[in-house]
Design an enzyme around this catalytic site. Structure first.
Site, short mmCIF file in Angstrom:
data_model
loop_
_atom_site.label_atom_id
_atom_site.label_comp_id
_atom_site.label_asym_id
_atom_site.label_seq_id
_atom_site.Cartn_x
_atom_site.Cartn_y
_atom_site.Cartn_z
N SER A 79 40.14 -76.32 -80.89
CA SER A 79 40.49 -76.86 -79.58
C SER A 79 41.23 -78.17 -79.68
CB SER A 79 39.22 -77.07 -78.75
OG SER A 79 39.48 -77.86 -77.61
N TYR A 112 31.14 -81.32 -78.17
CA TYR A 112 31.91 -80.07 -78.23
C TYR A 112 33.09 -80.23 -79.19
CZ TYR A 112 35.54 -76.74 -77.05
OH TYR A 112 36.54 -75.80 -77.13
N LYS A 141 33.91 -78.56 -83.04
CA LYS A 141 35.15 -77.84 -83.35
C LYS A 141 35.82 -78.44 -84.58
CE LYS A 141 35.27 -74.50 -80.43
NZ LYS A 141 35.20 -73.10 -80.90
C1 WQD Z 1 42.60 -80.65 -66.72
C2 WQD Z 1 43.17 -81.75 -65.83
C3 WQD Z 1 41.49 -83.29 -65.08
C4 WQD Z 1 39.36 -80.38 -62.55
C5 WQD Z 1 39.09 -79.14 -71.24
C6 WQD Z 1 38.32 -79.29 -72.52
C7 WQD Z 1 39.18 -78.87 -73.66
C8 WQD Z 1 39.70 -77.47 -73.44
C9 WQD Z 1 40.45 -77.42 -72.09
C10 WQD Z 1 38.31 -75.81 -74.55
C11 WQD Z 1 42.58 -83.13 -66.12
C12 WQD Z 1 42.09 -82.54 -63.90
C13 WQD Z 1 40.21 -81.00 -63.44
C14 WQD Z 1 39.43 -80.70 -61.17
C15 WQD Z 1 41.19 -82.25 -61.63
N1 WQD Z 1 38.65 -76.52 -73.44
N2 WQD Z 1 41.11 -81.93 -62.98
N3 WQD Z 1 40.35 -81.63 -60.76
O1 WQD Z 1 39.61 -81.74 -69.52
O2 WQD Z 1 42.06 -81.16 -70.09
O3 WQD Z 1 40.22 -79.98 -71.24
O4 WQD Z 1 39.52 -77.83 -71.10
O5 WQD Z 1 38.81 -75.83 -75.62
O6 WQD Z 1 38.40 -78.89 -74.81
O7 WQD Z 1 37.99 -80.64 -72.68
O8 WQD Z 1 40.64 -79.51 -68.84
O9 WQD Z 1 40.75 -78.28 -66.72
O10 WQD Z 1 38.85 -79.93 -67.06
O11 WQD Z 1 41.18 -80.78 -66.69
O12 WQD Z 1 42.01 -83.10 -61.23
O13 WQD Z 1 38.68 -80.14 -60.30
O14 WQD Z 1 42.82 -81.48 -64.47
O15 WQD Z 1 41.26 -84.66 -64.74
O16 WQD Z 1 43.59 -84.10 -65.91
P1 WQD Z 1 40.64 -80.73 -69.90
P2 WQD Z 1 40.28 -79.57 -67.28
#
Ligand code: WQD
Length: 327
Positions: free
Chosen positions: A119, A143, A147
């Site tokens: 990841s 997490y 990984k």
């Molecule tokens: C994406 C963007 C949030 C929800 C995670 C894991 C990573 C990988 C991918 C597994 C960010 C914003 C989110 C919401 C928002 N997973 N957001 N409103 O944090 O980039 O990565 O998923 O491998 O390991 O850490 O993904 O989808 O949570 O957030 O504004 O309701 O969307 O702040 O900028 P993230 P995410």
């Protein structure tokens, strides 16, 4: 000869299984069904094994022998960054203990290729982008740490057991290759936003003061079908290249902001959205975008699908799931 897909009854795993079947590979799935769904893989042989359990090695050895497995795609793992902070030991057991058991079972078998689901979380909050595989790995939660530890274990086992391995660092996966394989767990931006829309609520935007074009978080979203295809490309690469361990970013090399995603969701769903602007989530970086040149140069692979397909297919999958769930 078969390909074993651990976690093959899950969101990403079921896409890998379907692509392997479509090209004529024999496939066997190992999944604990803790979060996987048997209906995602039809009549593919399934062994329900807790890979971190005491009986895992013997059970897995039996599967490898019975199905004459020569290649393994290992996706079985816990993957919620926030949950890993609350339950670190559970993540060590499942993500590292389970992986160690897989290699204990593989040792002495005919397996000679291994693709590991890693990841972008191994990078933590990168100082710059695009992120290359040589950039520092500083995970910021258990997490991501499991990984990164997993990548080390995969590389070590590759050398010690004489197996060609590749660790794929997923960026932000989204979309559905087939409506019935959509991501049904509202845990990431797109699935959370779709869930809100279906509930008649507004999506939330975590942070709007980042140093990005529209102030909202930018990520490298990759279609789950492209991601699944990258696993097939890695398996084929490991058959022709003699690489005991390689690490590969899997993304598109382009970024999309939260507002870009929500604008596309409004277009794909036909719903007017008024996103709620909230504070940042602790630890969230502004922009995380993959450098995908290594995947392109080594494997000749590039992602082919864009945000419109990801969001549109995810929306359609959610609509079909809701229709299926209605009495
Ligand atoms: C994406 C963007 C949030 C929800 C995670 C894991 C990573 C990988 C991918 C597994 C960010 C914003 C989110 C919401 C928002 N997973 N957001 N409103 O944090 O980039 O990565 O998923 O491998 O390991 O850490 O993904 O989808 O949570 O957030 O504004 O309701 O969307 O702040 O900028 P993230 P995410």
């Amino acid at each position: 000869m078969s390909v074993l897909v651990t976690g093959g009854a899950g969101y990403i795993g079921s896409h890998v299984v379907r692509l392997l079947l479509e090209r004529g590979d024999d496939v066997v799935v190992v999944d604990s069904l803790a979060s996987g769904d048997r209906s995602r893989i039809g009549d593919v042989p399934l062994a329900t094994i807790d890979l971190a359990g005491d009986a895992a090695v013997a059970a897995l050895r039996a599967v490898l022998t019975e199905h004459e497995v020569t290649a393994v795609v290992h996706l079985a793992a816990l993957k919620q960054a926030g949950q890993s902070v609350e339950q670190p030991a559970r993540y060590y057991r499942e993500n590292i203990g389970g992986l160690a058991n897989v290699f204990a079972a593989i040792d002495g078998s005919d397996v000679d290729r291994f693709v590991f689901s890693s990841s972008a979380a191994v990078y933590g909050n990168p100082d710059s982008f695009p992120v290359t595989e040589e950039m520092p790995t500083r995970p910021i939660n258990p997490y991501g740490e499991t990984k990164l530890a997993g990548e080390w274990l995969v590389a070590s086992a590759g050398r010690a057991l004489g197996i060609n391995t590749a660790s794929l660092r997923y960026f932000n996966v989204a979309g559905a290759g087939w409506p019935e394989l959509g991501d049904s767990v509202p845990m990431n931006l797109l699935t959370l936003a779709i869930d809100a829309v279906h509930r008649g609520e507004q999506p939330r935007v975590f942070g709007h003061d980042f140093d990005t074009p529209d102030g909202t978080g930018v990520r490298d979203y990759v279609h789950v079908l492209d991601l699944a295809d990258a696993h097939i490309a890695a398996l084929d690469y490991l058959q022709r290249a003699d690489e005991r361990s390689t690490v590969l970013n899997v993304g598109t090399g382009t970024g999309a902001s939260v507002l870009d995603v929500l604008t596309q969701l409004s277009e794909s769903s036909g719903r007017e959205l008024s996103p709620l602007l909230m504070d940042r989530r602790p630890g969230d970086p502004g922009a995380v975008i993959a450098d995908v040149s290594r995947m392109s140069e080594k494997l000749g692979w590039r992602a082919r699908r864009g945000l419109e397909d990801m969001v549109g297919s995810a929306w359609q999958a959610s609509e079909q799931a809701r229709q299926g769930a209605q009495p």
